[in-house]
Design a protein around this motif. Structure first.
Motif, PDB file in Angstrom:
ATOM      1  N   ALA A 283       0.822  -1.211   0.000  1.00  0.00           N
ATOM      2  CA  ALA A 283       0.000   0.000   0.000  1.00  0.00           C
ATOM      3  C   ALA A 283       0.855   1.258   0.000  1.00  0.00           C
ATOM      4  CB  ALA A 283      -0.936   0.002   1.216  1.00  0.00           C
ATOM      5  N   SER A 361      -4.870   3.469   2.591  1.00  0.00           N
ATOM      6  CA  SER A 361      -5.223   2.420   3.544  1.00  0.00           C
ATOM      7  C   SER A 361      -5.489   3.068   4.892  1.00  0.00           C
ATOM      8  CB  SER A 361      -4.086   1.395   3.646  1.00  0.00           C
ATOM      9  OG  SER A 361      -4.479   0.257   4.374  1.00  0.00           O
ATOM     10  N   TYR A 418     -14.825   1.862  -0.368  1.00  0.00           N
ATOM     11  CA  TYR A 418     -14.101   1.213   0.726  1.00  0.00           C
ATOM     12  C   TYR A 418     -14.134  -0.301   0.533  1.00  0.00           C
ATOM     13  CZ  TYR A 418     -14.406   5.857   2.701  1.00  0.00           C
ATOM     14  OH  TYR A 418     -14.294   7.211   2.887  1.00  0.00           O
ATOM     15  N   HIS A 420     -12.941  -4.118   1.992  1.00  0.00           N
ATOM     16  CA  HIS A 420     -12.438  -4.867   3.149  1.00  0.00           C
ATOM     17  C   HIS A 420     -12.681  -6.358   2.958  1.00  0.00           C
ATOM     18  CE1 HIS A 420     -16.054  -6.307   5.267  1.00  0.00           C
ATOM     19  NE2 HIS A 420     -16.657  -5.234   4.798  1.00  0.00           N
ATOM     20  N   GLY A 424      -7.604  -8.291   6.081  1.00  0.00           N
ATOM     21  CA  GLY A 424      -6.757  -7.348   5.357  1.00  0.00           C
ATOM     22  C   GLY A 424      -5.959  -7.922   4.218  1.00  0.00           C
ATOM     23  N   SER A 427      -8.337  -8.008   0.837  1.00  0.00           N
ATOM     24  CA  SER A 427      -8.748  -6.674   0.387  1.00  0.00           C
ATOM     25  C   SER A 427      -7.621  -5.974  -0.355  1.00  0.00           C
ATOM     26  CB  SER A 427      -9.211  -5.827   1.573  1.00  0.00           C
ATOM     27  OG  SER A 427      -8.171  -5.616   2.510  1.00  0.00           O
ATOM     28  N   MET A 428      -6.368  -6.186   0.060  1.00  0.00           N
ATOM     29  CA  MET A 428      -5.263  -5.558  -0.665  1.00  0.00           C
ATOM     30  C   MET A 428      -5.058  -6.220  -2.019  1.00  0.00           C
ATOM     31  SD  MET A 428      -3.353  -2.979  -0.619  1.00  0.00           S
ATOM     32  CE  MET A 428      -3.468  -2.481   1.115  1.00  0.00           C
ATOM     33  N   ASN A 431      -7.705  -4.577  -4.068  1.00  0.00           N
ATOM     34  CA  ASN A 431      -7.357  -3.182  -4.374  1.00  0.00           C
ATOM     35  C   ASN A 431      -6.285  -3.100  -5.453  1.00  0.00           C
ATOM     36  OD1 ASN A 431      -9.076  -1.575  -2.712  1.00  0.00           O
ATOM     37  ND2 ASN A 431      -7.938  -2.264  -0.929  1.00  0.00           N
ATOM     38  N   ASN A 444      -8.532   1.013   1.170  1.00  0.00           N
ATOM     39  CA  ASN A 444      -8.439  -0.239   1.921  1.00  0.00           C
ATOM     40  C   ASN A 444      -8.763  -0.010   3.396  1.00  0.00           C
ATOM     41  OD1 ASN A 444      -7.520  -3.126   2.042  1.00  0.00           O
ATOM     42  ND2 ASN A 444      -6.075  -2.235   3.513  1.00  0.00           N
ATOM     43  N   GLU A 446      -8.084  -1.435   6.871  1.00  0.00           N
ATOM     44  CA  GLU A 446      -7.150  -2.338   7.546  1.00  0.00           C
ATOM     45  C   GLU A 446      -7.863  -3.175   8.609  1.00  0.00           C
ATOM     46  OE1 GLU A 446      -4.399   0.411   9.137  1.00  0.00           O
ATOM     47  OE2 GLU A 446      -3.681   1.109   7.187  1.00  0.00           O
TER      48      GLU A 446
END
Length: 467
Positions: A283, A361, A418, A420, A424, A427-428, A431, A444, A446
Motif C-alpha cells: 500500500a 489504507s 471502501y 475490506h 486485510g 482486500s489488498m 485493491n 483499503n 485495515e
C-alpha cells in the motif's frame, strides 16, 4: 518403521515419507524433490516407490522428477492413464518396503482413479491409511472435479459412498488416517485443522460417515459446494500428462533483473508483475499495475484462482531473500513461466526514481468516522458468501475476491469505495487488481470486518447462517 507427514500450510497439503530397513516410499510429493531425497540420503535409504493417490487438481505433484532422480517407480491405482511411465496397480495389490507392506485400496469417487493406501506393519497388522482426497479429517473429497461425458457429480458421489462403505469403514478403528489435505484446501468444505486422526474418531464425528443411506450421503456431500478454482483442471492435466523439470523452472525464474532490465522484460514479454510483499508494504508504494498477492497468506491458491493462464509470463517483486521461494511456490501450482525478479526488491525501483503508485489504507476507526459522515459511500466486502452471510456491514456489497474480475462494472469509478475482507489480506489483493484496472478511488480498510466490528459493533448486521 518410520512414517513422517510433511505438511505444507500454504497449500494445506500433506505428503508422506515412509521408511523401513533401508527402503523408502513417498506418497503425494510436492513439486520440489529435495526434502524427500535428503531424508532418504540421511537415512541411507533408497526410495523405491512414489505412490500417487490420484491426479491432484490443486497442486503439481513431484512424482515425475522424483522418479527420474531416484529411479523410483511411480504407482497409481486402477483407472489411471498417464503420458509417462507409471505402474497402474490392481485393487488389493501389495508392495513391500523393507519389512512393511503397502496395500492398494481402489476408492473411486473424488476421481475415478482415487486410491487409498493401507500400511501394514512388520507383523502384517494394519497401521495407517493414506486416503488422498477420499477421506479427510472431518470431511470427504468433493465429487465434482472429475465429471466427464455422461458421468455426473451425483454418480461420483455415489461411487464415493460405496468406496467408504466397502473399503474404509470396515477397517479397524485404531488405524491412523493420513489425508492429502486439511483446513484451507478447496478440495473439501468442512475439513478440520487437525491433519491426522484415528479412523474410529472419524466414524463417530465425520458428518459424511454418518449418512444412513447413499441418497442422504449424496445430498450432504454436494450441498454447499463452491465453484472449483479455475486452475484445478490445468494442474490435474499436468499431473496426468507431464511437465517441465522443476530444476529448469527454478533456473529460469530465479534470474535477477535490475530496474531497467525488469521494466524491459515486462514490456517485452507482456509479463504480469506480481508483488508478493505484505499488504501494508504494498500500500505504501508499488510499481503501477503490479498485482499484490502476499506470500504470508494462501499464496498459491490465490495465484491459481486469479491468474487463469498457467502460461502467463510473471515478473516478480519479492522481499530480498524470498525470490527463489516465490518461484518455487508458483511452480507448485503450475506457474512455470516466471521471467525473473526485481533485483534488490521494490527499494531498488524507488531508488532508480521510477514511477510508483500507492493505495490509500485507513484504520477501522477512521473508516467508522468517514462512514458516519457519508453513510451512502459504497463498501465492497470481498469475503466468500459463506463468510458474508452470517454477519456483515449493513449496506455492504459482497463481491468475492475470486469473482472480482467478473463484477467490476458494479463498482463505481468516482467517489471513495471502501474495500475490506476478514483481516486485510484479500482486500489488498482486490485493491491492487482494481488499481491496475484504473480504479483510483479505492480505499483499503485495515483489519477487515474483525476490526470494524471491534470499532463499531452496531454497524454489523446478522444475515443467513453459513452452510
Amino acid at each position: 518403521m518410520l512414517v513422517e507427514q510433511l505438511y505444507t500450510g500454504c497449500l494445506a497439503q500433506g505428503a508422506y515419507y515412509i521408511e523401513s530397513e533401508g527402503e523408502a516410499a513417498v506418497i503425494d510429493p510436492l513439486r520440489e524433490t529435495g526434502p524427500y531425497i535428503r531424508k532418504a540420503e540421511q537415512a541411507g535409504a533408497t526410495i523405491r516407490y512414489v505412490f500417487e493417490t490420484h491426479f491432484h487438481a490443486d497442486f503439481v505433484s513431484g512424482h515425475i522428477d522424483l522418479a527420474r532422480k531416484t529411479g523410483a517407480t511411480i504407482v497409481y491405482g486402477p483407472n489411471a492413464k498417464t503420458n509417462y511411465e507409471a505402474y497402474v496397480a490392481r485393487d488389493g495389490e501389495e508392495f513391500s518396503i523393507g519389512k512393511i507392506r503397502i496395500r492398494v485400496l481402489h476408492t473411486p469417487g473424488h476421481t475415478l482413479e482415487s486410491t487409498t493406501y493401507l500400511l501394514l506393519d512388520e507383523t502384517g497388522r494394519p497401521h495407517a491409511i493414506f486416503t488422498g482426497d477420499t477421506l479427510f479429517i472431518g470431511d470427504v473429497g468433493r465429487p465434482d472435479l472429475a465429471i466427464k461425458g455422461a458421468l455426473t457429480e451425483q454418480d461420483l458421489a455415489g461411487m464415493l459412498y460405496d468406496s467408504l462403505q466397502t473399503k474404509i469403514i470396515p477397517l479397524p478403528d485404531d488405524l491412523i488416517v493420513y489425508p492429502a489435505h486439511g483446513a484451507g484446501s478447496a478440495c473439501g468444505k468442512n475439513m478440520s485443522k487437525e491433519t491426522t486422526d484415528t479412523l474410529g474418531n472419524q466414524k463417530r464425528f465425520n458428518y459424511a460417515l454418518q449418512a444412513r443411506s447413499k441418497e442422504e450421503f449424496v445430498t450432504q456431500v454436494l450441498d454447499g459446494l463452491t465453484q472449483a478454482p479455475l486452475y484445478f483442471a490445468q494442474n490435474a492435466r499436468l499431473n496426468k500428462e507431464g511437465y517441465e523439470s522443476i530444476d529448469q523452472v527454478m533456473q529460469r525464474g530465479s534470474r535477477p533483473l535490475g530496474p531497467d532490465a525488469f521494466e524491459a522484460a515486462v514490456n517485452g514479454t507482456g509479463a504480469l508483475m506480481l508483488d508478493v510483499r505484505e499488504a501494508a508494504e504494498f500500500a505504501a508504494g508499488f510499481i503501477p499495475n503490479a498485482i499484490n498477492i502476499g506470500l504470508n497468506g494462501q499464496f498459491a491458491p490465490w495465484v491459481g484462482a486469479l491468474i487463469p493462464d498457467l502460461q502467463q509470463p510473471i515478473a516478480l517483486i519479492a522481499p530480498v531473500g524470498k525470490e527463489e521461494e516465490t518461484v518455487l511456490r508458483l511452480a507448485r501450482v503450475g506457474y512455470d513461466n516466471c521471467v525473473g525478479y526485481l533485483e534488490g526488491g521494490f527499494a531498488s525501483w524507488r531508488t532508480a526514481g521510477k514511477e510508483i503508485d500507492t493505495v490509500e489504507s485507513i484504520s477501522a476507526e477512521e473508516f467508522v468516522q468517514r462512514h458516519a459522515q457519508t453513510p451512502a459511500a459504497p463498501v465492497v466486502d470481498v469475503r466468500k458468501p459463506v463468510e458474508f452471510g452470517p454477519e456483515h456491514l449493513a449496506g455492504a456489497e459482497n463481491v468475492p475476491l475470486d469473482t472480482l474480475n467478473d463484477h467490476m462494472a458494479a463498482i463505481p469509478r468516482t467517489g471513495a469505495v471502501y474495500v475490506h475482507c476478514a483481516g486485510g489480506y484479500r482486500s489488498m489483493v482486490a485493491n491492487s487488481i482494481l488499481k491496475a484496472r484504473g480504479f483510483d478511488n479505492v480505499v483499503n480498510v485495515e483489519g477487515g470486518i474483525a476490526a470494524i466490528k471491534k470499532a463499531a459493533p452496531t454497524l454489523i448486521e446478522a444475515g443467513e447462517p453459513a452452510h
